[in-house]
Design an enzyme around this catalytic site. Structure first.
Site, PDB file in Angstrom:
ATOM      1  N   GLN A   1       0.851  -1.195   0.000  1.00 52.11           N
ATOM      2  CA  GLN A   1       0.000   0.000   0.000  1.00 52.11           C
ATOM      3  C   GLN A   1       0.882   1.238   0.000  1.00 52.11           C
ATOM      4  O   GLN A   1       1.842   1.316   0.754  1.00 52.11           O
ATOM      5  CB  GLN A   1      -0.891  -0.015   1.242  1.00 52.11           C
ATOM      6  CG  GLN A   1      -1.859   1.138   1.343  1.00 52.11           C
ATOM      7  CD  GLN A   1      -2.807   0.979   2.529  1.00 52.11           C
ATOM      8  OE1 GLN A   1      -3.186  -0.122   2.893  1.00 52.11           O
ATOM      9  NE2 GLN A   1      -3.179   2.086   3.131  1.00 52.11           N
ATOM     10  N   ASP A   2       0.569   2.196  -0.863  1.00 52.08           N
ATOM     11  CA  ASP A   2       1.252   3.487  -0.903  1.00 52.08           C
ATOM     12  C   ASP A   2       0.267   4.557  -0.460  1.00 52.08           C
ATOM     13  O   ASP A   2      -0.898   4.549  -0.882  1.00 52.08           O
ATOM     14  CB  ASP A   2       1.721   3.833  -2.321  1.00 52.08           C
ATOM     15  CG  ASP A   2       3.015   3.140  -2.690  1.00 52.08           C
ATOM     16  OD1 ASP A   2       3.324   2.105  -2.096  1.00 52.08           O
ATOM     17  OD2 ASP A   2       3.697   3.635  -3.597  1.00 52.08           O
ATOM     18  N   ASN A   3       0.732   5.491   0.385  1.00 49.95           N
ATOM     19  CA  ASN A   3      -0.099   6.579   0.887  1.00 49.95           C
ATOM     20  C   ASN A   3       0.617   7.905   0.669  1.00 49.95           C
ATOM     21  O   ASN A   3       1.849   7.944   0.601  1.00 49.95           O
ATOM     22  CB  ASN A   3      -0.373   6.410   2.382  1.00 49.95           C
ATOM     23  CG  ASN A   3      -1.039   5.092   2.697  1.00 49.95           C
ATOM     24  OD1 ASN A   3      -2.004   4.712   2.061  1.00 49.95           O
ATOM     25  ND2 ASN A   3      -0.520   4.395   3.687  1.00 49.95           N
TER      26      ASN A   3
ATOM     27  N   ARG B   1       1.266  14.938  12.364  1.00 49.59           N
ATOM     28  CA  ARG B   1       0.501  13.708  12.179  1.00 49.59           C
ATOM     29  C   ARG B   1       1.207  12.616  12.971  1.00 49.59           C
ATOM     30  O   ARG B   1       2.311  12.227  12.637  1.00 49.59           O
ATOM     31  CB  ARG B   1       0.402  13.352  10.703  1.00 49.59           C
ATOM     32  CG  ARG B   1      -0.318  14.417   9.869  1.00 49.59           C
ATOM     33  CD  ARG B   1      -0.403  14.012   8.407  1.00 49.59           C
ATOM     34  NE  ARG B   1      -0.956  15.054   7.578  1.00 49.59           N
ATOM     35  CZ  ARG B   1      -2.243  15.171   7.259  1.00 49.59           C
ATOM     36  NH1 ARG B   1      -3.110  14.296   7.722  1.00 49.59           N
ATOM     37  NH2 ARG B   1      -2.661  16.153   6.493  1.00 49.59           N
TER      38      ARG B   1
ATOM     39  N   HIS C   1       1.511   7.476  15.366  1.00 50.97           N
ATOM     40  CA  HIS C   1       0.578   6.409  15.037  1.00 50.97           C
ATOM     41  C   HIS C   1       1.272   5.057  14.882  1.00 50.97           C
ATOM     42  O   HIS C   1       2.446   4.994  14.523  1.00 50.97           O
ATOM     43  CB  HIS C   1      -0.128   6.714  13.713  1.00 50.97           C
ATOM     44  CG  HIS C   1      -0.832   8.022  13.683  1.00 50.97           C
ATOM     45  ND1 HIS C   1      -0.871   8.812  12.568  1.00 50.97           N
ATOM     46  CD2 HIS C   1      -1.532   8.692  14.638  1.00 50.97           C
ATOM     47  CE1 HIS C   1      -1.576   9.907  12.816  1.00 50.97           C
ATOM     48  NE2 HIS C   1      -1.975   9.861  14.078  1.00 50.97           N
TER      49      HIS C   1
ATOM     50  N   LYS D   1       7.238   0.639   7.248  1.00 51.71           N
ATOM     51  CA  LYS D   1       7.004   1.750   6.321  1.00 51.71           C
ATOM     52  C   LYS D   1       8.324   2.237   5.734  1.00 51.71           C
ATOM     53  O   LYS D   1       9.358   2.191   6.396  1.00 51.71           O
ATOM     54  CB  LYS D   1       6.338   2.923   7.039  1.00 51.71           C
ATOM     55  CG  LYS D   1       4.968   2.616   7.584  1.00 51.71           C
ATOM     56  CD  LYS D   1       4.418   3.797   8.361  1.00 51.71           C
ATOM     57  CE  LYS D   1       3.066   3.446   8.955  1.00 51.71           C
ATOM     58  NZ  LYS D   1       2.563   4.523   9.805  1.00 51.71           N
TER      59      LYS D   1
ATOM     60  N   HIS E   1       4.996   6.161  14.678  1.00 48.96           N
ATOM     61  CA  HIS E   1       5.564   7.064  13.689  1.00 48.96           C
ATOM     62  C   HIS E   1       4.754   8.357  13.626  1.00 48.96           C
ATOM     63  O   HIS E   1       3.530   8.337  13.739  1.00 48.96           O
ATOM     64  CB  HIS E   1       5.550   6.392  12.307  1.00 48.96           C
ATOM     65  CG  HIS E   1       5.921   7.315  11.201  1.00 48.96           C
ATOM     66  ND1 HIS E   1       4.997   7.830  10.315  1.00 48.96           N
ATOM     67  CD2 HIS E   1       7.116   7.846  10.852  1.00 48.96           C
ATOM     68  CE1 HIS E   1       5.609   8.631   9.461  1.00 48.96           C
ATOM     69  NE2 HIS E   1       6.891   8.657   9.767  1.00 48.96           N
TER      70      HIS E   1
ATOM     71  N   TYR F   1       4.463   7.474   1.711  1.00 47.46           N
ATOM     72  CA  TYR F   1       4.980   6.299   2.403  1.00 47.46           C
ATOM     73  C   TYR F   1       4.383   5.015   1.874  1.00 47.46           C
ATOM     74  O   TYR F   1       3.245   4.948   1.467  1.00 47.46           O
ATOM     75  CB  TYR F   1       4.817   6.410   3.912  1.00 47.46           C
ATOM     76  CG  TYR F   1       3.429   6.686   4.444  1.00 47.46           C
ATOM     77  CD1 TYR F   1       2.678   5.695   5.051  1.00 47.46           C
ATOM     78  CD2 TYR F   1       2.893   7.964   4.378  1.00 47.46           C
ATOM     79  CE1 TYR F   1       1.428   5.953   5.566  1.00 47.46           C
ATOM     80  CE2 TYR F   1       1.654   8.244   4.898  1.00 47.46           C
ATOM     81  CZ  TYR F   1       0.911   7.225   5.489  1.00 47.46           C
ATOM     82  OH  TYR F   1      -0.326   7.493   5.993  1.00 47.46           O
TER      83      TYR F   1
ATOM     84  N   ASP G   1      -5.773  12.891  17.158  1.00 43.01           N
ATOM     85  CA  ASP G   1      -4.406  12.919  17.691  1.00 43.01           C
ATOM     86  C   ASP G   1      -4.306  13.655  19.023  1.00 43.01           C
ATOM     87  O   ASP G   1      -3.406  13.395  19.812  1.00 43.01           O
ATOM     88  CB  ASP G   1      -3.440  13.521  16.675  1.00 43.01           C
ATOM     89  CG  ASP G   1      -3.158  12.578  15.512  1.00 43.01           C
ATOM     90  OD1 ASP G   1      -3.626  11.422  15.548  1.00 43.01           O
ATOM     91  OD2 ASP G   1      -2.477  13.001  14.566  1.00 43.01           O
TER      92      ASP G   1
END
Length: 184
Positions: free
Chosen positions: A47-49, A59, A62, A72, A119, A132, A170
């Protein structure tokens, strides 16, 4: 491409070799064969984000729990961020320690983060485009995190707290001492 270990076992800084000429530049962002040869780690990304953030957007921190944990490979396409990882592996010599690095579109550095880490990143430039790759799919039911300003972690996010922008989710993350590391 150079791959250098950080002081935390399993985290690697990847420094691509950029080729420049009058047309622009080129570099490999990842080569599985080279990565395995240097690190000994077999990683298959599924998976790419990508996220786009304004200055001060933080951010994190997590992580995905249990069988949904994710390794990652992170990088910045545009702008500059401070990228931070926290070792959550209870059997690790660096358990509870963090590593940070500036990633930007000038150095093109990347950070490989193994499973078992929290992260996060904060945008230091006016805008950032952050990319990522993950070796496991995202599952909402497995998401967790640690509050960014946990006093035990004592992370220097490089911006004044008045400049930091967080999501509602968050803001409500638990302290490090309250996470269940047995399920990380």
């Amino acid at each position: 491409m150079e791959i250098e270990p950080s002081f935390i076992e399993g985290c690697f800084v990847i420094k691509p070799k950029e080729i420049k000429d009058s047309r622009g530049s080129f570099f490999e962002t990842f080569t599985k064969k080279k990565f395995y040869k240097i690190t000994g780690l077999q990683t298959d990304f599924v998976q790419d984000n990508q996220s786009i953030s304004k200055k001060g957007v933080l951010r994190g921190l997590h992580f995905q729990k249990g069988t949904h944990a994710q390794a990652k490979l992170v990088r910045v396409i545009s702008g500059e961020v401070l990228d931070v990882v926290v070792d959550l592996r209870s059997n690790s010599e660096t358990y509870g320690k963090h590593f940070s690095i500036v990633l930007n579109d000038k150095n093109n550095y990347q950070l490989f983060i193994p499973r078992g880490f929290a992260h996060g990143f904060i945008t230091l430039s006016e805008r950032s485009v952050f990319s990522y790759k993950c070796d496991n799919y995202y599952y909402k039911s497995a998401e967790s995190g640690i509050i960014y300003n946990d006093p035990k972690l004592n992370i220097d996010w490089r911006l004044d707290s008045s400049e930091i922008q967080l999501s509602e989710k968050d803001r409500e993350l638990p302290f490090f001492k309250n996470i269940d590391v047995q399920h990380v």
